[in-house]
Design a protein around this motif. Structure first.
Motif, PDB file in Angstrom:
ATOM      1  N   GLU A 164       0.842  -1.205   0.000  1.00 11.46           N
ATOM      2  CA  GLU A 164       0.000   0.000   0.000  1.00 11.46           C
ATOM      3  C   GLU A 164       0.874   1.251   0.000  1.00 11.46           C
ATOM      4  O   GLU A 164       0.616   2.212  -0.700  1.00 11.46           O
ATOM      5  CB  GLU A 164      -0.919   0.001   1.239  1.00 11.46           C
ATOM      6  CG  GLU A 164      -2.215  -0.756   1.045  1.00 11.46           C
ATOM      7  CD  GLU A 164      -2.896  -0.461  -0.293  1.00 11.46           C
ATOM      8  OE1 GLU A 164      -3.174   0.726  -0.574  1.00 11.46           O
ATOM      9  OE2 GLU A 164      -3.112  -1.405  -1.084  1.00 11.46           O
ATOM     10  N   GLN A 165       1.925   1.222   0.827  1.00 14.18           N
ATOM     11  CA  GLN A 165       2.829   2.371   0.924  1.00 14.18           C
ATOM     12  C   GLN A 165       3.578   2.592  -0.392  1.00 14.18           C
ATOM     13  O   GLN A 165       3.746   3.724  -0.845  1.00 14.18           O
ATOM     14  CB  GLN A 165       3.812   2.149   2.088  1.00 14.18           C
ATOM     15  CG  GLN A 165       4.515   3.395   2.565  1.00 14.18           C
ATOM     16  CD  GLN A 165       3.549   4.517   2.978  1.00 14.18           C
ATOM     17  OE1 GLN A 165       2.636   4.293   3.759  1.00 14.18           O
ATOM     18  NE2 GLN A 165       3.740   5.719   2.431  1.00 14.18           N
ATOM     19  N   GLY A 204       4.112   6.137  -5.080  1.00 11.20           N
ATOM     20  CA  GLY A 204       4.260   6.206  -6.535  1.00 11.20           C
ATOM     21  C   GLY A 204       5.543   5.586  -7.051  1.00 11.20           C
ATOM     22  O   GLY A 204       6.140   6.082  -8.013  1.00 11.20           O
ATOM     23  N   VAL A 205       5.953   4.492  -6.416  1.00 11.30           N
ATOM     24  CA  VAL A 205       7.173   3.793  -6.890  1.00 11.30           C
ATOM     25  C   VAL A 205       6.969   3.311  -8.330  1.00 11.30           C
ATOM     26  O   VAL A 205       5.907   2.776  -8.663  1.00 11.30           O
ATOM     27  CB  VAL A 205       7.496   2.607  -5.947  1.00 11.30           C
ATOM     28  CG1 VAL A 205       8.557   1.694  -6.541  1.00 11.30           C
ATOM     29  CG2 VAL A 205       7.929   3.124  -4.577  1.00 11.30           C
ATOM     30  N   THR A 206       7.976   3.525  -9.150  1.00  8.54           N
ATOM     31  CA  THR A 206       7.859   3.083 -10.549  1.00  8.54           C
ATOM     32  C   THR A 206       8.737   1.871 -10.845  1.00  8.54           C
ATOM     33  O   THR A 206       8.525   1.166 -11.816  1.00  8.54           O
ATOM     34  CB  THR A 206       8.264   4.215 -11.521  1.00  8.54           C
ATOM     35  OG1 THR A 206       9.607   4.601 -11.212  1.00  8.54           O
ATOM     36  CG2 THR A 206       7.327   5.416 -11.409  1.00  8.54           C
ATOM     37  N   LYS A 207       9.773   1.674 -10.029  1.00  8.04           N
ATOM     38  CA  LYS A 207      10.661   0.518 -10.237  1.00  8.04           C
ATOM     39  C   LYS A 207      10.912  -0.122  -8.882  1.00  8.04           C
ATOM     40  O   LYS A 207      11.360   0.551  -7.957  1.00  8.04           O
ATOM     41  CB  LYS A 207      11.992   0.961 -10.848  1.00  8.04           C
ATOM     42  CG  LYS A 207      11.884   1.419 -12.295  1.00  8.04           C
ATOM     43  CD  LYS A 207      13.249   1.852 -12.806  1.00  8.04           C
ATOM     44  CE  LYS A 207      13.308   1.928 -14.312  1.00  8.04           C
ATOM     45  NZ  LYS A 207      12.516   3.017 -14.885  1.00  8.04           N
ATOM     46  N   LEU A 208      10.650  -1.402  -8.816  1.00  5.91           N
ATOM     47  CA  LEU A 208      10.738  -2.065  -7.513  1.00  5.91           C
ATOM     48  C   LEU A 208      11.698  -3.249  -7.566  1.00  5.91           C
ATOM     49  O   LEU A 208      11.621  -4.087  -8.466  1.00  5.91           O
ATOM     50  CB  LEU A 208       9.348  -2.558  -7.095  1.00  5.91           C
ATOM     51  CG  LEU A 208       9.251  -3.211  -5.721  1.00  5.91           C
ATOM     52  CD1 LEU A 208       9.456  -2.169  -4.612  1.00  5.91           C
ATOM     53  CD2 LEU A 208       7.904  -3.899  -5.527  1.00  5.91           C
ATOM     54  N   SER A 241      -0.084 -12.891  -5.853  1.00  6.02           N
ATOM     55  CA  SER A 241      -1.541 -12.748  -5.813  1.00  6.02           C
ATOM     56  C   SER A 241      -1.950 -11.285  -5.639  1.00  6.02           C
ATOM     57  O   SER A 241      -2.937 -10.841  -6.190  1.00  6.02           O
ATOM     58  CB  SER A 241      -2.148 -13.641  -4.728  1.00  6.02           C
ATOM     59  OG  SER A 241      -1.708 -13.191  -3.475  1.00  6.02           O
ATOM     60  N   ILE A 242      -1.152 -10.523  -4.904  1.00  4.06           N
ATOM     61  CA  ILE A 242      -1.478  -9.094  -4.739  1.00  4.06           C
ATOM     62  C   ILE A 242      -1.304  -8.372  -6.087  1.00  4.06           C
ATOM     63  O   ILE A 242      -2.143  -7.581  -6.494  1.00  4.06           O
ATOM     64  CB  ILE A 242      -0.579  -8.435  -3.668  1.00  4.06           C
ATOM     65  CG1 ILE A 242      -0.774  -9.106  -2.305  1.00  4.06           C
ATOM     66  CG2 ILE A 242      -0.854  -6.943  -3.563  1.00  4.06           C
ATOM     67  CD1 ILE A 242       0.216  -8.645  -1.233  1.00  4.06           C
ATOM     68  N   GLU A 278      -3.888  -3.203 -10.967  1.00  2.00           N
ATOM     69  CA  GLU A 278      -3.402  -2.697 -12.248  1.00  2.00           C
ATOM     70  C   GLU A 278      -2.106  -1.907 -12.100  1.00  2.00           C
ATOM     71  O   GLU A 278      -1.183  -2.025 -12.901  1.00  2.00           O
ATOM     72  CB  GLU A 278      -4.469  -1.828 -12.893  1.00  2.00           C
ATOM     73  CG  GLU A 278      -4.351  -1.823 -14.402  1.00  2.00           C
ATOM     74  CD  GLU A 278      -5.380  -0.907 -15.030  1.00  2.00           C
ATOM     75  OE1 GLU A 278      -5.088  -0.339 -16.070  1.00  2.00           O
ATOM     76  OE2 GLU A 278      -6.467  -0.754 -14.437  1.00  2.00           O
ATOM     77  N   TYR A 279      -2.024  -1.108 -11.043  1.00  4.00           N
ATOM     78  CA  TYR A 279      -0.814  -0.300 -10.818  1.00  4.00           C
ATOM     79  C   TYR A 279       0.413  -1.217 -10.694  1.00  4.00           C
ATOM     80  O   TYR A 279       1.447  -1.008 -11.321  1.00  4.00           O
ATOM     81  CB  TYR A 279      -0.976   0.528  -9.542  1.00  4.00           C
ATOM     82  CG  TYR A 279       0.248   1.343  -9.184  1.00  4.00           C
ATOM     83  CD1 TYR A 279       0.369   2.664  -9.611  1.00  4.00           C
ATOM     84  CD2 TYR A 279       1.293   0.785  -8.434  1.00  4.00           C
ATOM     85  CE1 TYR A 279       1.493   3.408  -9.304  1.00  4.00           C
ATOM     86  CE2 TYR A 279       2.425   1.523  -8.121  1.00  4.00           C
ATOM     87  CZ  TYR A 279       2.517   2.824  -8.555  1.00  4.00           C
ATOM     88  OH  TYR A 279       3.630   3.553  -8.252  1.00  4.00           O
ATOM     89  N   LEU A 280       0.253  -2.243  -9.870  1.00  4.68           N
ATOM     90  CA  LEU A 280       1.395  -3.127  -9.596  1.00  4.68           C
ATOM     91  C   LEU A 280       1.759  -3.976 -10.813  1.00  4.68           C
ATOM     92  O   LEU A 280       2.935  -4.208 -11.098  1.00  4.68           O
ATOM     93  CB  LEU A 280       1.079  -4.025  -8.404  1.00  4.68           C
ATOM     94  CG  LEU A 280       0.832  -3.288  -7.082  1.00  4.68           C
ATOM     95  CD1 LEU A 280       0.250  -4.220  -6.048  1.00  4.68           C
ATOM     96  CD2 LEU A 280       2.122  -2.663  -6.571  1.00  4.68           C
ATOM     97  N   VAL A 281       0.758  -4.431 -11.512  1.00  2.86           N
ATOM     98  CA  VAL A 281       1.013  -5.253 -12.693  1.00  2.86           C
ATOM     99  C   VAL A 281       1.871  -4.483 -13.694  1.00  2.86           C
ATOM    100  O   VAL A 281       2.716  -5.042 -14.375  1.00  2.86           O
ATOM    101  CB  VAL A 281      -0.327  -5.716 -13.329  1.00  2.86           C
ATOM    102  CG1 VAL A 281      -0.116  -6.200 -14.756  1.00  2.86           C
ATOM    103  CG2 VAL A 281      -0.948  -6.826 -12.522  1.00  2.86           C
TER     104      VAL A 281
END
Ligand SMILES: C=CC1=C(C)c2cc3[nH]c(cc4nc(cc5[nH]c(cc1n2)c(C)c5CCC(=O)O)C(CCC(=O)O)=C4C)c(C)c3C=C
Ligand SMILES: [Fe+2]
Length: 387
Positions: free
Chosen positions: A223-224, A229-233, A256-257, A262-265
């Motif tokens: 969530e954090q 607005g992280v773009t690269k993880l 699963s999360i 959509e943001y994470l994908v």
């Protein structure tokens, strides 16, 4: 003095990387081995999925299944960038974790990029009251108590039962180390140090901690990450060796999360499923052992005793968990490093922390210590590879 020979086979270090593309639907590990068609090179993988997975060459399909299925989520997303730029950008993120001795400020990052590092760990009860609910979360994980799928409806009732049963013994253990787990404190300190050291390398990054079974939960960290607005993880499980029950479970949860979001994908990410073979880790462990040996009166007579957290034998033999192989290779690499320093002590590896009635990886630490005592070994340097 005679010492027993090491209790495991020697294997050589692996240096190259590979990754695999797989379906990611089934939650069970008792699946057939990968078909040859399912395997592609890491470069192809980067192109087709937009994510990068690091894995050692000896790694087992199970480990790659987990890591690659997590990263293959991108393949479901619409291509937002050209393959060429994706490849370039993937390299940049990979470089953040792959290079150890270089300034990575030359990596391809735009001013809009926000880098995040997600440290994954197990979590632990902070007070004695937390112990039973923590244990419930642990045993409710199908990667910890592995039931056949038709019995999955029993997972939570069983977790409730086993957690209540285990709680008194577990509480006793936590009481003896001050009334709670130090894991959160230690992991937070690691996150802080990592952030500092990345900044020193000109890589401003936010570091997040995601625990599997207690606060701060992985879901909270995610969530954090979204809020920031992280773009690269970069996803880094804090377990040097991969096991279905640790890194595997955390990566499966992340998968699963990510699948639902959509943001994470669409966010670029890199996963390091294990890092036990990295030079920095091997040298750090060797430094600790070397220093410890010097504190003995007769350093050459000391047996180096590696004690690692065990897993049930069936994980390795039936589910294909690469944990045992990685642990053994890790010990061999440390011993090879020590050899280069002319340290040639005898050593042994054993497994601790077994829970429940099933057979776990052997030899067991408690039994091995007794055996060594009977054989006349007087001095041990105990090195915990995993709690
Ligand atoms: C019953 C199954 C368990 C498996 C499989 C397992 C694998 C495993 N665990 C670790 C690391 C840690 N485990 C910790 C605590 C802990 N683990 C289990 C059970 C299994 N672990 C229990 C019941 C507990 C609670 C304590 C107890 O009652 O014994 C911890 C400590 C966390 C903390 O509080 O700080 C760690 C670390 C690994 C590395 C691993 C497989 C390789
Ligand atoms: Fe454990």
């Amino acid at each position: 003095m005679n010492f027993p020979t090491p209790t495991h086979a020697t294997s050589s270090p692996s240096t190259s990387s590979s990754s695999y593309t797989l379906n990611h639907a089934s939650p069970n590990f008792n699946r057939p081995p990968l078909s040859p068609q399912a395997i592609c090179t890491s470069q192809k993988k980067s192109l087709c999925s937009g994510a990068h997975v690091e894995a050692s060459v000896n790694s087992n399909p199970v480990k790659n299944y987990i890591a690659a299925s997590f990263s293959s989520l991108r393949s479901e997303a619409k291509p937002l960038v050209s393959k060429q730029s994706l490849k370039k950008r993937m390299f940049s993120v990979g470089a953040l974790v792959a290079r150890t001795d270089q300034d990575v400020s030359d990596a391809t990052l735009t001013s809009d990029d926000k880098i995040g590092v997600l440290l994954l760990n197990l979590g632990g009860p902070e007070t004695l009251e937390d112990v039973q609910p923590f244990l419930f979360n642990l045993f409710a994980d199908p990667d910890i108590i592995r039931l056949p799928r038709i019995f999955s409806f029993l997972q939570k009732p069983l977790a409730q039962f086993v957690s209540v049963l285990r709680a008194p013994k577990s509480r006793e253990g936590y009481a003896s180390i001050g009334g709670g787990s130090p894991l959160r404190r230690i992991t937070d300190a690691q996150a802080e140090d990592l952030k500092k050291s990345l900044l020193e390398k000109n890589v401003p990054a936010e570091v997040y901690v995601g625990m599997r079974y207690w606060h701060p939960f992985t879901e909270e960290a995610i969530e954090q990450i979204k809020k920031d607005g992280v773009t690269k993880l970069v996803v880094l499980p804090l377990y040097p060796q991969f096991s279905i029950s640790t890194s595997g479970s955390s990566l499966r949860l992340l998968e699963s999360i990510f699948r639902e979001d959509e943001y994470l994908v669409n966010m670029q990410h890199t996963v390091l499923p294990s890092w036990y073979q990295r030079e920095g880790y091997i040298k750090a462990m060797s430094n600790l052992i070397e220093k410890e040996l010097k504190s003995f009166d007769c350093p050459k007579e000391v047996m180096i005793f590696f004690s690692a957290h065990g897993v049930p034998l069936a994980y390795v033999e039936e589910a294909g968990d690469p944990y045992k192989a990685e642990m053994e290779e890790c010990v061999d690499l440390i011993m090879e490093e020590l050899e280069t320093r002319k340290i040639r002590n005898p050593f042994t590896l054993a497994y601790q922390s077994r829970v429940g009635p099933v057979e776990w990886l052997k030899p067991y630490t408690d039994e091995t210590i007794v055996e060594l005592g009977k054989k006349g070994v007087k001095t041990l340097s105990v090195n915990i590879l995993k709690l």
